[in-house]
Write a protein that holds these residues in place. Structure first.
Motif, PDB file in Angstrom:
ATOM      1  N   GLN A 177       0.834  -1.207   0.000  1.00  0.00           N
ATOM      2  CA  GLN A 177       0.000   0.000   0.000  1.00  0.00           C
ATOM      3  C   GLN A 177       0.872   1.263   0.000  1.00  0.00           C
ATOM      4  N   ASP A 178       1.949   1.239   0.796  1.00  0.00           N
ATOM      5  CA  ASP A 178       2.867   2.390   0.811  1.00  0.00           C
ATOM      6  C   ASP A 178       3.516   2.583  -0.551  1.00  0.00           C
ATOM      7  N   LEU A 179       3.925   1.485  -1.172  1.00  0.00           N
ATOM      8  CA  LEU A 179       4.543   1.579  -2.497  1.00  0.00           C
ATOM      9  C   LEU A 179       3.554   2.120  -3.526  1.00  0.00           C
ATOM     10  N   HIS A 180       2.299   1.665  -3.407  1.00  0.00           N
ATOM     11  CA  HIS A 180       1.281   2.159  -4.341  1.00  0.00           C
ATOM     12  C   HIS A 180       1.069   3.664  -4.146  1.00  0.00           C
ATOM     13  N   SER A 181       1.029   4.095  -2.862  1.00  0.00           N
ATOM     14  CA  SER A 181       0.857   5.524  -2.577  1.00  0.00           C
ATOM     15  C   SER A 181       2.038   6.322  -3.114  1.00  0.00           C
ATOM     16  N   GLN A 182       3.247   5.796  -2.930  1.00  0.00           N
ATOM     17  CA  GLN A 182       4.436   6.477  -3.441  1.00  0.00           C
ATOM     18  C   GLN A 182       4.426   6.529  -4.966  1.00  0.00           C
ATOM     19  N   ARG A 183       3.953   5.457  -5.589  1.00  0.00           N
ATOM     20  CA  ARG A 183       3.871   5.438  -7.053  1.00  0.00           C
ATOM     21  C   ARG A 183       2.902   6.511  -7.544  1.00  0.00           C
ATOM     22  N   GLN A 184       1.749   6.615  -6.851  1.00  0.00           N
ATOM     23  CA  GLN A 184       0.793   7.646  -7.232  1.00  0.00           C
ATOM     24  C   GLN A 184       1.393   9.043  -7.059  1.00  0.00           C
ATOM     25  N   SER A 185       2.158   9.243  -5.980  1.00  0.00           N
ATOM     26  CA  SER A 185       2.806  10.546  -5.766  1.00  0.00           C
ATOM     27  C   SER A 185       3.817  10.843  -6.866  1.00  0.00           C
ATOM     28  N   LEU A 186       4.586   9.816  -7.246  1.00  0.00           N
ATOM     29  CA  LEU A 186       5.570   9.996  -8.313  1.00  0.00           C
ATOM     30  C   LEU A 186       4.901  10.307  -9.647  1.00  0.00           C
ATOM     31  N   LEU A 187       3.782   9.603  -9.925  1.00  0.00           N
ATOM     32  CA  LEU A 187       3.054   9.874 -11.172  1.00  0.00           C
ATOM     33  C   LEU A 187       2.512  11.304 -11.172  1.00  0.00           C
ATOM     34  N   HIS A 188       1.974  11.722 -10.005  1.00  0.00           N
ATOM     35  CA  HIS A 188       1.460  13.091  -9.909  1.00  0.00           C
ATOM     36  C   HIS A 188       2.587  14.109 -10.111  1.00  0.00           C
ATOM     37  N   ALA A 189       3.755  13.848  -9.484  1.00  0.00           N
ATOM     38  CA  ALA A 189       4.901  14.744  -9.653  1.00  0.00           C
ATOM     39  C   ALA A 189       5.375  14.769 -11.105  1.00  0.00           C
ATOM     40  N   HIS A 190       5.338  13.580 -11.760  1.00  0.00           N
ATOM     41  CA  HIS A 190       5.749  13.514 -13.168  1.00  0.00           C
ATOM     42  C   HIS A 190       4.810  14.335 -14.034  1.00  0.00           C
TER      43      HIS A 190
ATOM     44  N   THR B  61       3.016  16.862 -13.036  1.00  0.00           N
ATOM     45  CA  THR B  61       3.254  18.271 -12.728  1.00  0.00           C
ATOM     46  C   THR B  61       4.481  18.796 -13.464  1.00  0.00           C
ATOM     47  N   LEU B  62       5.552  17.991 -13.452  1.00  0.00           N
ATOM     48  CA  LEU B  62       6.770  18.393 -14.160  1.00  0.00           C
ATOM     49  C   LEU B  62       6.534  18.495 -15.662  1.00  0.00           C
ATOM     50  N   HIS B  63       5.720  17.565 -16.183  1.00  0.00           N
ATOM     51  CA  HIS B  63       5.412  17.602 -17.607  1.00  0.00           C
ATOM     52  C   HIS B  63       4.662  18.897 -17.947  1.00  0.00           C
ATOM     53  N   GLY B  64       3.716  19.292 -17.041  1.00  0.00           N
ATOM     54  CA  GLY B  64       2.997  20.555 -17.253  1.00  0.00           C
ATOM     55  C   GLY B  64       3.927  21.747 -17.175  1.00  0.00           C
ATOM     56  N   VAL B  65       4.893  21.718 -16.237  1.00  0.00           N
ATOM     57  CA  VAL B  65       5.874  22.806 -16.121  1.00  0.00           C
ATOM     58  C   VAL B  65       6.721  22.889 -17.379  1.00  0.00           C
ATOM     59  N   ASP B  66       7.124  21.722 -17.898  1.00  0.00           N
ATOM     60  CA  ASP B  66       7.908  21.698 -19.149  1.00  0.00           C
ATOM     61  C   ASP B  66       7.121  22.336 -20.288  1.00  0.00           C
ATOM     62  N   ASP B  67       5.825  22.013 -20.363  1.00  0.00           N
ATOM     63  CA  ASP B  67       4.994  22.613 -21.423  1.00  0.00           C
ATOM     64  C   ASP B  67       4.940  24.132 -21.265  1.00  0.00           C
ATOM     65  N   ASN B  68       4.756  24.598 -20.014  1.00  0.00           N
ATOM     66  CA  ASN B  68       4.695  26.042 -19.775  1.00  0.00           C
ATOM     67  C   ASN B  68       6.025  26.725 -20.094  1.00  0.00           C
ATOM     68  N   VAL B  69       7.118  26.066 -19.723  1.00  0.00           N
ATOM     69  CA  VAL B  69       8.446  26.626 -20.032  1.00  0.00           C
ATOM     70  C   VAL B  69       8.649  26.712 -21.538  1.00  0.00           C
ATOM     71  N   GLY B  70       8.190  25.671 -22.258  1.00  0.00           N
ATOM     72  CA  GLY B  70       8.311  25.674 -23.723  1.00  0.00           C
ATOM     73  C   GLY B  70       7.515  26.813 -24.339  1.00  0.00           C
ATOM     74  N   LYS B  71       6.296  27.006 -23.823  1.00  0.00           N
ATOM     75  CA  LYS B  71       5.465  28.097 -24.358  1.00  0.00           C
ATOM     76  C   LYS B  71       6.096  29.458 -24.049  1.00  0.00           C
TER      77      LYS B  71
END
Length: 221
Positions: A156-169, A171-181
């Motif tokens: 369960q902890d690993l699943h929660s951490q995976r979800q956090s990592l996916l959310h962070a990924h 977020t970073l992908h959105g930041v990359d898009d904004n930086v590109g724009k």
């Protein structure tokens, strides 16, 4: 302790108990019944002797400390077998006086009581072993359940951490898009500034040229 020796020992004790009961029963018999019972006893004694030989060979093949203990027990079994053989000889001779007869009957009853006590002791030991085995199984099952719960918690902890990592990924992908724009906007602004700079420079050059021409014509007149 040798499992092989214990197997032979268990068979011998059961056989010795059975032979003692048959000796006691044979005392009260006559004729063919007595002969048949004596024949059964002699066959049992032969089997008991074979078991003692097997126990002796097994004991001598073990380590010295275990060997000494088993040979001491074996001497007791040999003495027990000799007593049984003596009983049979007395029964076969047929010259039992009342005292010998009472002694055999009393000995048979004593052996029966002793055998029953031994059987109860072995039963209690077996029950105790079963209880200990049951306790060990319960402990193992409890440990297994605790380990399973811990494993589920970790998953369960690993699943929660995976979800956090996916959310962070994401977020970073959105930041990359904004930086590109933003980079594109800055590039376009830089191009426009450069173009405006050339336009302003051209206008200034035209104005300077126009002023020069005006001054030239005025001075010429």
């Amino acid at each position: 302790m040798s499992n092989v020796f214990e197997g032979y020992e268990r068979r011998y004790c059961e056989l010795s108990d059975n032979l003692s009961k048959k000796c006691t029963a044979a005392v009260a018999l006559n004729g063919e019944q007595k002969k048949q019972k004596v024949s059964e006893i002699k066959a049992g004694i032969d089997e008991a002797e074979a078991l003692i030989r097997k126990m002796d060979l097994e004991a001598r093949s073990l380590q010295p400390n275990i060997k000494a203990v088993l040979l001491a027990k074996l001497r007791e079994y040999k003495s027990d077998l000799n007593n049984l053989t003596s009983k049979v000889k007395k029964i076969v001779s047929g010259n039992l006086n009342p005292s010998d007869r009472d002694e055999l009957l009393e000995s048979g009853m004593t052996d029966t009581l002793t055998a029953s006590a031994d059987q109860r002791a072995r039963l209690m030991m077996s029950t105790e072993r079963l209880n200990k085995s049951s306790d060990r199984i319960k402990d193992s099952r409890r440990t297994m359940l605790e380990t399973e719960d811990l494993g589920v918690s970790i998953l369960q902890d690993l699943h929660s951490q995976r979800q956090s990592l996916l959310h962070a990924h994401n977020t970073l992908h959105g930041v990359d898009d904004n930086v590109g724009k933003s980079k594109k906007i800055l590039t376009n602004m830089s191009r426009r500034m450069s173009r405006n700079k050339w336009i302003i420079g051209g206008i200034i050059a035209v104005l300077v040229l126009a002023v020069a021409l005006i001054l030239y014509f005025k001075l010429r007149k």
